[in-house]
Design a protein around this motif. Structure first.
Motif, short mmCIF file in Angstrom:
data_model
loop_
_atom_site.label_atom_id
_atom_site.label_comp_id
_atom_site.label_asym_id
_atom_site.label_seq_id
_atom_site.Cartn_x
_atom_site.Cartn_y
_atom_site.Cartn_z
N PHE A 1 45.62 52.75 48.55
CA PHE A 1 44.51 52.67 49.50
C PHE A 1 43.52 51.57 49.13
O PHE A 1 43.04 50.85 49.98
N TYR A 2 43.25 51.47 47.84
CA TYR A 2 42.30 50.46 47.39
C TYR A 2 42.80 49.05 47.72
O TYR A 2 42.08 48.24 48.29
N VAL A 3 44.07 48.80 47.40
CA VAL A 3 44.62 47.47 47.65
C VAL A 3 44.67 47.19 49.15
O VAL A 3 44.28 46.12 49.61
N LEU A 4 45.10 48.20 49.91
CA LEU A 4 45.15 48.06 51.37
C LEU A 4 43.76 47.72 51.90
O LEU A 4 43.60 46.83 52.74
N TYR A 5 42.76 48.41 51.38
CA TYR A 5 41.39 48.19 51.84
C TYR A 5 40.94 46.76 51.52
O TYR A 5 40.38 46.08 52.38
N THR A 6 41.17 46.31 50.29
CA THR A 6 40.70 44.96 49.95
C THR A 6 41.38 43.90 50.80
O THR A 6 40.79 42.89 51.13
N ILE A 7 42.63 44.19 51.19
CA ILE A 7 43.33 43.22 52.03
C ILE A 7 42.73 43.21 53.44
O ILE A 7 42.38 42.17 53.98
N ILE A 8 42.57 44.41 54.03
CA ILE A 8 42.07 44.50 55.40
C ILE A 8 40.64 43.99 55.51
O ILE A 8 40.30 43.24 56.41
N SER A 9 39.80 44.38 54.54
CA SER A 9 38.39 44.01 54.64
C SER A 9 38.12 42.57 54.24
O SER A 9 37.06 42.02 54.51
N GLY A 10 39.09 41.98 53.56
CA GLY A 10 38.88 40.61 53.09
C GLY A 10 38.18 40.55 51.74
O GLY A 10 37.88 39.48 51.24
N ASP A 11 37.92 41.72 51.15
CA ASP A 11 37.26 41.76 49.85
C ASP A 11 38.06 41.09 48.74
O ASP A 11 37.53 40.76 47.69
N TRP A 12 39.36 40.94 49.00
CA TRP A 12 40.20 40.32 47.97
C TRP A 12 39.69 38.92 47.62
O TRP A 12 39.87 38.43 46.51
N ARG A 13 39.00 38.30 48.58
CA ARG A 13 38.48 36.96 48.31
C ARG A 13 37.49 36.97 47.16
O ARG A 13 37.35 35.99 46.44
N GLN A 14 36.76 38.09 47.02
CA GLN A 14 35.78 38.17 45.94
C GLN A 14 36.40 38.66 44.65
O GLN A 14 35.75 38.66 43.62
N LEU A 15 37.65 39.12 44.74
CA LEU A 15 38.27 39.75 43.57
C LEU A 15 39.32 38.89 42.89
O LEU A 15 39.45 38.91 41.67
N LEU A 16 40.09 38.16 43.69
CA LEU A 16 41.15 37.36 43.08
C LEU A 16 40.55 36.18 42.33
O LEU A 16 39.62 35.56 42.81
N PRO A 17 41.06 35.92 41.14
CA PRO A 17 40.57 34.74 40.43
C PRO A 17 40.95 33.48 41.22
O PRO A 17 41.98 33.47 41.89
N ASN A 18 40.12 32.47 41.15
CA ASN A 18 40.50 31.20 41.77
C ASN A 18 40.79 30.19 40.67
O ASN A 18 40.82 30.55 39.49
#
Lengths: 232, 257
Positions: free
Chosen positions: A87-104
């Motif tokens: 659920f957490y991963v699904l949420y970060t993908i849908i909400s776009g929060d992954w942008r703040q979480l993935l290292p660049n």
């Protein structure tokens, strides 16, 4: 003037806190299973540095001889642990929060500067978004670790039916060792996480429960600056 | 008349939201703890074919195992085999409940109970006359150790074919018991009929000795070691789950891999 700044979404808070008892139960029941044959140790050039685990540890937690109990708990709570992560991963993908979480591409260099800053060696921390570079790396790593635990777990739970998975993990034996090492990793992550939370202070901790931060607004700038004191 | 609702000040909003979220957090913590106590103190199952586990945990074990069986169990999923040279010379011995001491083959017969009530009595020589199959695979103990070992014997399938027990295999389960009935396992038919399930009488190049289930034992590579009964005395067939030594002590009935 004080103002409310939304920080953590409800789902992020929910999955974060649910994960705490879940992971505790998974580790505890995992040790109940591990005890039945505690063969792992850290031996370098014939000298054993760490034996997992010393007797006092087992006595303290009243762990011996509870293999079937450990398996029963492990195979019930693995569902919730997996679903929670899903659920957490699904949420970060849908909400776009992954942008703040993935290292660049800057994160690994910056994480070093964050570390130096945390150790009071460097005065200025690199500019950051919601999370700093070290947090991005750590929070992404923990998700990968969770995924790794599920995969290696399945590989040792059903090595015949999921034989391709066991093969991917480098065989039954290696899958079991990886599963164990990941657990050690969680424990280390947890310790560092707690230290960081204590250092970051009450307001930061509160925001992971209430979801917002209280900030002091000065004259409203046209563009919100990411200033030093907003660091979490 | 209703009082006109006043806009909350920022201070009030902060207080209000903090109060609500901390109250929910506290309630969540309390219910988590209560739920955990409930589960941890939940009554044990009523002893039967399975026993020794808390009721909710047993339900979870059964459901989980059946879920994976339905999802992925396939008799074409074979256990990985290894070159013969990789097999351990000395095979690990863990326990000998039901198989203590020696039982020379001449003092032993395998009893197979047919549905008709007829009991076949099969000697080791008769079994050894059937096609011989060998397997080198990684034997896995539920305790967590594993060991590559080599076994030889008769495929369970070949025994069924030779003694024309096809009628019996329509039933759901097979039971295996030691001659003294002290150790017993129940195996679901698909696992028993798996092409790698052996009635082994030989390990490496010698007949089984006392410690390893002399003269005949079950080698069922798709199950944990606890299901690999040593010293088979009786084989029977049934449609309900036969009694199982470790399932009565809290372990999962299927213990499949």
């Amino acid at each position: 003037m004080k103002a409310i700044k939304e920080k953590h979404s409800l789902l992020m808070r929910w999955t974060h806190w649910v994960n705490f008892p879940l992971l505790t139960i998974m580790i505890w029941s995992g040790i109940l299973i591990y005890w039945a044959n505690d063969e792992y140790r850290l031996t370098v050039f014939g000298h054993t540095y760490i034996h997992f685990f010393p007797d006092w540890f087992y006595n303290l937690l009243h762990i011996p001889h509870r293999l079937s109990e450990g398996m029963a708990f492990h195979f019930l709570f693995m569902w919730f642990f997996t679903l929670n992560g899903f659920f957490y991963v699904l949420y970060t993908i849908i909400s776009g929060d992954w942008r703040q979480l993935l290292p660049n591409r800057h994160s690994f260099k910056e994480a070093w500067q964050v570390l130096l800053h945390d150790l009071h060696i460097r005065k200025i921390a690199p500019p950051q978004d919601k999370y700093n570079a070290a947090q991005r790396i750590a929070y992404t790593a923990i998700i990968i670790m969770g995924f790794g635990s599920v995969i290696t777990g399945l590989a040792i739970y059903k090595p015949v039916q999921f034989n391709w998975l066991t093969w991917l993990c480098g065989g039954y034996h290696l899958a079991r060792i990886s599963h164990f090492i990941l657990t050690i990793g969680y424990t280390l992550f947890f310790l560092i996480h707690i230290i960081q939370v204590v250092l970051a202070g009450w307001s930061n901790f509160r925001s992971v429960i209430s979801g917002f931060e209280v900030i002091t607004k000065t004259t409203k700038p046209a563009i919100e600056s990411k200033s030093e004191n907003e660091k979490t | 008349m209703k009082k006109p609702k006043r806009e909350l000040t920022i201070e009030q909003k902060i207080k209000r939201r903090n109060f609500i979220s901390f109250a929910i957090f506290g309630a969540g913590a309390v219910s988590t703890y209560t739920g955990w106590r409930w589960l941890y103190k939940s009554p044990n199952e009523i002893p039967g074919i399975t026993a020794g586990a808390h009721q909710p945990l047993r339900r979870a074990l059964n459901k989980t195992e059946l879920f994976f069986r339905r999802l992925i169990f396939n008799e074409n999923h074979l256990v990985k085999t290894y070159p013969r040279e990789m097999a351990a010379k000395k095979i690990r011995h863990n326990s000998d409940i039901g198989s203590e001491g020696k039982l020379p083959p001449e003092n032993w017969k395998l009893h197979v109970k047919k549905i008709s009530g007829e009991i076949l009595q099969i000697s080791l020589d008769e079994l050894m006359a059937l096609p011989k199959t060998g397997i080198t695979y990684n034997f896995k103990c539920v305790e967590g150790w594993d060991q590559i070992s080599h076994w030889e014997g008769v495929k369970f399938r070949d025994l069924i074919t030779h003694y024309q027990l096809h009628e019996e295999t329509r039933l759901g389960y097979v039971s295996f018991e030691t001659p003294d009935r002290k150790y017993y396992v129940g195996i679901d038919m698909p696992s028993a009929m798996h092409p790698q399930t052996l009635l082994a009488y030989q390990m490496n190049d010698e007949l089984l000795n006392g410690q390893h289930g002399q003269p005949l034992r079950l080698i069922i590579p798709i199950k944990y070691g606890i299901k690999n009964l040593k010293r088979i005395g009786t084989i029977a067939f049934s449609d309900s789950r036969p009694r199982d030594y470790w399932a009565e002590k809290g372990y999962d009935y299927y213990s499949g891999l």
